[in-house]
Design an enzyme around this catalytic site. Structure first.
Site, PDB file in Angstrom:
ATOM      1  N   GLU A 128       0.819  -1.202   0.000  1.00 42.17           N
ATOM      2  CA  GLU A 128       0.000   0.000   0.000  1.00 42.17           C
ATOM      3  C   GLU A 128       0.860   1.262   0.000  1.00 42.17           C
ATOM      4  OE1 GLU A 128      -2.399  -0.720   3.411  1.00 42.17           O
ATOM      5  OE2 GLU A 128      -0.886  -0.051   4.840  1.00 42.17           O
ATOM      6  N   ARG A 206      -3.596  -7.763  13.067  1.00 41.61           N
ATOM      7  CA  ARG A 206      -3.384  -6.829  14.173  1.00 41.61           C
ATOM      8  C   ARG A 206      -2.405  -7.420  15.186  1.00 41.61           C
ATOM      9  NH1 ARG A 206      -9.184  -6.719  14.837  1.00 41.61           N
ATOM     10  NH2 ARG A 206     -10.091  -5.222  13.386  1.00 41.61           N
TER      11      ARG A 206
END
Length: 338
Positions: A128, A206
């Site tokens: 990204e 996470r």
């Protein structure tokens, strides 16, 4: 304010507006509605998936003869819109978002394609890029570790809540660009408003979430084992903003923000007193292009006289086989292609 009443002719490949899907993650704020007039009935509104064919949040075509249809359905029916670039392979390979970080996002990491293919049912990994649209004073992000750390030390620090002392914090300001490779432990900090361009994937592992609970009072799920499998535990130099060069054309300037194997992102500054040919992003391209308006407004014309009015926050899909176009207005846009 998105213009949805544009009338294009049905012949040829013509640009069209997109309507996003919204996400109400607990760290979000209200700026995407307030600043970009998204008019999405979610509070908080953390993300808008502006150009997406991902099943977790596909965009909807918002203008032209296909208005109201899901973007993945339109692209399946018209694969020529994607172009012949090897990365497309008949599917849109990217996902474009606006992100409003009212609070800190979780500290997380994404897998690469190889890991995702094996462990996530053939999914793409997640590379990204972030372009900072705005940042409050003192806003920062997590970007890797200050120094090398081993798996056991990291795992122990996650358990006893001391992990933050190892995480590299980087200050951010408006107009910054960050490239985030798979394996980079990262987290967007509170006060950042960001445009994100990424692979078409929703894989997030996470590591740490500040012990926050969701709307049901439960701790959010962590993915520590998978995160440790893919995380780069080496110390990283703080990312530096590269020198960027504006290339001027009549009524328009372009600068390259990021080019990688998955996407290319340019910032386009439009300032015209008359209609200008959009030759700079229609030069024998074998790729679709997506225009994300981050400020200002304008009009895109086809040679037949049809037009799209665009405003701050709008997202426009330009098919690879688009007819020649002209543009008029004063705006800043991100131009994304393969």
């Amino acid at each position: 304010m998105t213009n949805t009443n544009t009338s294009w002719s049905s012949e040829g490949s013509l640009p069209f507006l997109l309507k996003p899907q919204g996400k109400d993650y607990l760290w979000g704020g209200n700026r995407l509605n307030d600043d970009f007039s998204k008019n999405i009935d979610l509070s908080p509104l953390a993300e808008t998936w502006e150009c997406s064919t991902h099943p977790d949040g596909p965009s909807t075509v918002a203008s032209g003869p296909d208005a109201g249809r899901l973007l993945p359905d339109v692209l399946r029916e018209h694969p020529e819109y994607l172009g012949t670039h090897p990365k497309t392979k008949g599917e849109l390979p990217i996902l474009i978002k606006f992100i409003d970080a009212y609070k800190d996002l979780s500290v997380q990491v994404h897998p690469d394609d190889a890991y995702a293919r094996v462990h996530e049912n053939g999914s793409l990994g997640k590379t990204e890029m972030w372009y900072v649209l705005d940042a409050s004073k003192g806003a920062q992000l997590v970007y890797g570790f200050y120094h090398d750390i081993d798996r056991e030390t990291l795992k122990k620090s996650l358990k006893d809540g001391t992990v933050e002392k190892y995480l590299q914090k980087v200050k951010v300001q408006k107009d910054d660009v960050f490239y985030v490779e798979p394996g980079t432990v990262h987290g967007i900090g509170a006060g950042a408003l960001i445009a994100e361009i990424q692979e078409s994937s929703n894989l997030t592992y996470r590591l740490y979430d500040y012990n926050r609970v969701d709307k049901n009072g439960k701790l959010r799920e962590l993915h520590i084992d998978k995160a440790l499998d893919v995380a780069d535990l080496r110390g990283k130099a703080a990312p530096r903003q590269p020198m960027r060069v504006l290339k001027y054309r009549p009524g328009c300037a372009l600068e390259l923000l990021c080019r990688c194997q998955y996407f290319q992102v340019e910032r386009m500054l439009v300032n015209t007193e008359r209609c200008r040919n959009m030759v700079d992003f229609q030069t024998e391209s074998n790729s679709f292009q997506v225009l994300l308006c981050t400020s200002g407004c304008g009009v895109i014309f086809s040679e037949g006289g049809e037009q799209i009015n665009f405003f701050k926050g709008d997202c426009i899909f330009v098919p690879a086989s688009s007819v020649p176009l002209k543009i008029h207005g004063k705006a800043q846009m991100l131009k994304v292609s393969c």
